[in-house]
Scaffold this active site. Structure first.
Site, mmCIF file in Angstrom:
data_model
loop_
_atom_site.group_PDB
_atom_site.id
_atom_site.type_symbol
_atom_site.label_atom_id
_atom_site.label_comp_id
_atom_site.label_asym_id
_atom_site.label_seq_id
_atom_site.Cartn_x
_atom_site.Cartn_y
_atom_site.Cartn_z
ATOM 1 N N HIS A 182 0.808 -1.214 0.000
ATOM 2 C CA HIS A 182 0.000 0.000 0.000
ATOM 3 C C HIS A 182 0.844 1.268 0.000
ATOM 4 O O HIS A 182 0.401 2.323 -0.425
ATOM 5 C CB HIS A 182 -1.033 -0.052 1.123
ATOM 6 C CG HIS A 182 -2.143 -0.974 0.747
ATOM 7 N ND1 HIS A 182 -2.150 -2.286 1.116
ATOM 8 C CD2 HIS A 182 -3.213 -0.787 -0.064
ATOM 9 C CE1 HIS A 182 -3.219 -2.867 0.580
ATOM 10 N NE2 HIS A 182 -3.876 -1.980 -0.135
ATOM 11 N N GLU A 205 -11.865 -10.642 -4.763
ATOM 12 C CA GLU A 205 -10.431 -10.633 -4.446
ATOM 13 C C GLU A 205 -9.875 -12.008 -4.092
ATOM 14 O O GLU A 205 -8.695 -12.137 -3.785
ATOM 15 C CB GLU A 205 -10.166 -9.680 -3.266
ATOM 16 C CG GLU A 205 -10.563 -8.253 -3.567
ATOM 17 C CD GLU A 205 -10.245 -7.302 -2.435
ATOM 18 O OE1 GLU A 205 -9.166 -6.708 -2.457
ATOM 19 O OE2 GLU A 205 -11.083 -7.147 -1.529
ATOM 20 N N CYS A 236 -10.060 -2.858 -10.265
ATOM 21 C CA CYS A 236 -9.466 -1.708 -9.574
ATOM 22 C C CYS A 236 -8.107 -2.039 -8.968
ATOM 23 O O CYS A 236 -7.540 -1.236 -8.255
ATOM 24 C CB CYS A 236 -10.416 -1.176 -8.503
ATOM 25 S SG CYS A 236 -10.737 -2.356 -7.195
ATOM 26 N N ASP A 292 -5.025 -8.431 -4.613
ATOM 27 C CA ASP A 292 -5.232 -9.552 -3.700
ATOM 28 C C ASP A 292 -5.549 -10.846 -4.438
ATOM 29 O O ASP A 292 -5.115 -11.919 -4.023
ATOM 30 C CB ASP A 292 -6.363 -9.225 -2.709
ATOM 31 C CG ASP A 292 -5.846 -8.370 -1.577
ATOM 32 O OD1 ASP A 292 -4.773 -8.685 -1.043
ATOM 33 O OD2 ASP A 292 -6.501 -7.371 -1.232
HETATM 34 C C1 PEP Z 1 -6.900 -5.132 -4.695
HETATM 35 O O1 PEP Z 1 -6.723 -6.028 -3.868
HETATM 36 O O2 PEP Z 1 -6.659 -5.248 -5.914
HETATM 37 C C2 PEP Z 1 -7.406 -3.824 -4.261
HETATM 38 C C3 PEP Z 1 -7.735 -2.906 -5.133
HETATM 39 O O3 PEP Z 1 -7.453 -3.584 -2.922
HETATM 40 P P1 PEP Z 1 -6.157 -3.218 -2.039
HETATM 41 O O4 PEP Z 1 -5.000 -3.038 -2.984
HETATM 42 O O5 PEP Z 1 -6.458 -1.998 -1.283
HETATM 43 O O6 PEP Z 1 -6.011 -4.437 -1.189
HETATM 44 MG MG MG Z 2 -7.491 -5.780 -1.888
#
Ligand code: PEP
Ligand code: MG
Length: 589
Positions: free
Chosen positions: A200, A442, A513, A466
């Site tokens: 992140h 996910e 996303c 994920d």
């Molecule tokens: C993902 O897992 O692709 C996602 C968009 O969520 P995060 O990256 O915040 O886990």
């Molecule tokens: Mg995620």
């Protein structure tokens, strides 16, 4: 390798590029202690103010510890709860206050750093005694010290990282909350020893347009503060003591890239429509209010993923309902006339803070995170849903739930939303009922029951960051196994394909996303898989739009059929590279 502290010769360290861009400047090496504790000079007449702040923090911490103790006495019994007596003793120790006062007076430094050092020394001397009981209490000292520090920092947000000049930050690791709290105007770039593209911290760097390189192994141990470096976020280099010639070469590269950006400016008002007329919605991923202006600047059609947890991570106490409403209104206004998808709190994994009840887990990504957390912390979930529905008053919004693995999790989340709507109705406050409800896909488990889930929601958003980690069993943060983290693994293509078919059979739309949405090489693949929406860091929107405008949907469909016959991620990637060279070479870095 040259000794970084003495050599003035140029040399390079290689890492993983996670956020594009090139910057040059002095290096700021942060140890974990510096990340947490500010070290600000104070004026001599500010001493009593510093002491007053410490007294207030001690009182607050005392109350917190008493609450925890009372809670534990009820659930565990008096005996186990008595471990907190040691904490209380520290908080009532008048000699501690006196020692802090003396040091602030003699060193003219803020209370945080003085208090921190005193607690460290205190704990260290306890660890060195012969008394086993006292040795064990050292951990209590550090624990209570951290609580006090949190409360101190809670009263002085903002200035906690003490960056004197714009610098390139090098640290062993930077947590998302560290990153959220850095003074952005002073951060030219990030470099870390560990980490990966989908950590992140990397995601935040990208959305803030801050160049970043991770996986530099033990660079933070070897490097000295203040040396001049170039950080190359395209190729993954940290170049120490760059020569004039290297600086010139990098200047030229930046110039070339800038020219492409100028060309892309004219695409802002256009849509992402292929040469044969297929439209894909391109939206933005945002994390912090600093990102909100980028939504419109990028030409995105709204927000496809608002990671609301960063609002919680960027502060030291839970945001109130009203604080949340204020920020949520800002993002809604920034995205208008398009919509915002609010993802409910996805805390856990690499995103956790003490004030949210962090527990140390063996496998945090398999543990208490996302919807699992909020379904247990109903107080936090309920307040957040109230804030979202109230912020959306008079308009339409979208809400999605993260990491749904089981049908009943979705049912429970929807029930919580329904109870919030009823409650707001009863209270007679302004809110919206016009809400499209969706969920993230996910995990392989969610993909395999996607046909059933699709009947319960109005959209899916595939979180490939994920999905890849859970499918290939590869930790998304671990640079040692980063080579296995392959978005083009045939299994990932099959899972996305299955999700899209399940969604479209149920007449709902489906987006992506995860980070792959903004990876230019993968856009033809996602287009051919019939994805309706791609949501990405705002800085990638114009490039992805240009890619789509250069492609034909029908050819991408054929491409996917061909890719599905290939056996390895490498072969698929090679084929995608050829497609990119043939169709949009000028956009590649
Ligand atoms: C993902 O897992 O692709 C996602 C968009 O969520 P995060 O990256 O915040 O886990
Ligand atoms: Mg995620």
């Amino acid at each position: 390798m040259a000794d970084s502290t003495t050599s003035t010769e140029e040399y390079r360290l290689s890492g993983i590029p996670v956020s594009p861009g090139i910057v040059c400047g002095p290096l700021m090496v942060l140890t974990s202690e510096e990340l947490l504790v500010p070290k600000n000079q104070i004026a001599p007449d500010a001493v009593s103010n510093e002491i007053a702040r410490l007294e207030a923090a001690l009182v607050k911490t005392r109350q917190e510890v008493m609450d925890i103790k009372a809670h534990l006495s009820a659930s565990l019994g008096e005996k186990d709860a008595s471990i907190f007596d040691a904490h209380l003793l520290v908080l009532e120790d008048s000699t501690l206050l006196e020692a802090v006062r003396k040091q602030i007076e003699s060193r003219n430094l803020c209370v945080e750093i003085i208090f921190h050092h005193l607690m460290q020394n205190y704990a260290q001397s306890m660890r060195q005694t012969d008394d086993a009981y006292l040795r064990e209490r050292a951990a209590d000292i550090l624990d209570v010290g951290r609580r006090v520090l949190s409360n101190l920092l809670g009263t002085t947000p903002g200035d906690k990282y003490n960056l004197e000049q714009p610098s390139i930050i090098l640290a062993h690791d930077l947590s998302p909350s560290d990153t959220a709290m850095l003074d952005r105007s002073k951060v030219l770039g990030f470099a870390t020893d560990i980490g990966s593209r989908t950590s992140h911290t990397a995601i935040m760097a990208r959305s803030l347009n801050i160049p970043a390189v991770v996986g530099l192994k033990d660079a933070s141990n070897k490097m000295a503060r203040g040396v001049e470096v170039i950080l190359d976020g395209h190729e993954g280099w940290l170049i120490i003591n760059p020569t004039e010639q290297t600086k010139f070469q990098y200047g030229q590269l930046e110039h070339k890239r800038h020219q492409v950006d100028v060309q892309l400016e004219r695409l802002k008002g256009t849509e992402a429509i292929t040469k044969d007329g297929k439209k894909v919605v391109l939206s933005a991923n945002v994390e912090l209010p600093e990102d909100f202006p980028l939504i419109r600047q990028s030409g995105a059609e709204g927000v496809g993923l608002y990671r609301t947890e960063f609002l919680f991570l960027s502060r030291l106490a839970l945001p109130t309902e009203q604080e949340q409403i204020d920020i949520y209104r800002q993002v809604i206004a920034a995205a208008a006339p398009h919509l915002v998808i609010f993802r409910t709190l996805d805390i856990g994994g690499d995103k956790m803070l003490d004030h949210m009840g962090a527990v140390k887990e063996m496998n945090p990504f398999l543990g208490w995170r996302a919807i699992r957390y909020t379904l247990e912390r109903r107080d936090i979930f309920h307040t957040q849903l109230r804030a979202i529905c109230r912020a959306g008053a008079g308009g339409k919004i979208r809400i999605m739930f993260p990491m749904i693995c089981a049908f009943e999790e979705l049912t429970q989340a929807r029930e919580e939303l329904a109870s919030v709507l009823d409650e707001l109705q009863r209270e007679g406050v302004a809110f919206t009922r016009d809400i499209e409800v969706g969920m993230m896909i996910e995990t392989p488990a969610a993909v395999l029951i996607a046909d059933r889930l699709a009947k319960e929601v109005q959209f899916f958003s595939i979180g490939t960051n994920d999905l890849i980690q859970y499918t290939i069993a590869v930790d998304r943060l671990n640079e040692k196994v980063a080579y296995l983290y392959q978005p083009t693994h045939p299994s990932i293509i099959s899972l996305i394909n299955h999700t899209v078919k399940s969604a479209h059979d149920a007449n709902i739309w489906v987006g992506v996303c995860g980070e792959i949405a903004g990876e230019l090489l993968l856009v033809p693949l996602l287009l051919g898989l019939d994805i309706d929406e791609l949501s990405m860091g705002p800085n990638f929107v114009s490039r992805a739009k240009a890619v789509i405008q250069n492609l034909k949907y029908a050819e991408s469909r054929q491409l996917v059929a061909e890719l599905q016959t290939l056996n390895t991620a490498g072969e698929i990637m090679e084929r995608l590279k050829r497609v990119a060279q043939a169709n949009f070479a000028e956009l590649l870095d």
